[in-house]
Scaffold this motif. Sequence first.
Motif: not given
Length: 145
Positions: A9, A11-15, A32, A34-35
């Motif tokens: 994923e 960075f930063p985490a998709q939100s 959010l 995260f991987s």
Amino acid sequence: MAASQVFEEPFPAQSKNAVGPIDGLPTEASALYFSDKILLTLSQEGRLSQWIQVPLSAPSSATVEMALANANLLPMSHLTPKTLLGGGGEERESLAQLYAVQIASHIARRNSEERRTLVVGLGLKTLKPDREAFFDVLEIIQKVL
């Protein structure tokens, strides 16, 4: 037991965020990605009182069910919620776990390859076992997933 799937994923985490009513109260929803986990929160008046995790990875016996999954509203039987923090009594904890499993089922039906763990943070002022509140939750969740 199958290991959790890890996605690359950015960075930063998709939100994603959305606001909508649940049981007549304004509710903030966020997701959010995260991987190794998907974090989803539902908060009213800034509270988060219960945290539940639901692994989306399935044992091999559940893969048949996942392949035959339909779009009904019953939660998938292979999903097993675990309360991490908070409880609020047996009834509230059971209902929160039902909501978490229903959200996990929605994710698994939408993407049968998803194997990350779903972590749900609930901060609803009242958690009611009524139809309208349940559908309010599903509606706002669909906006952030």
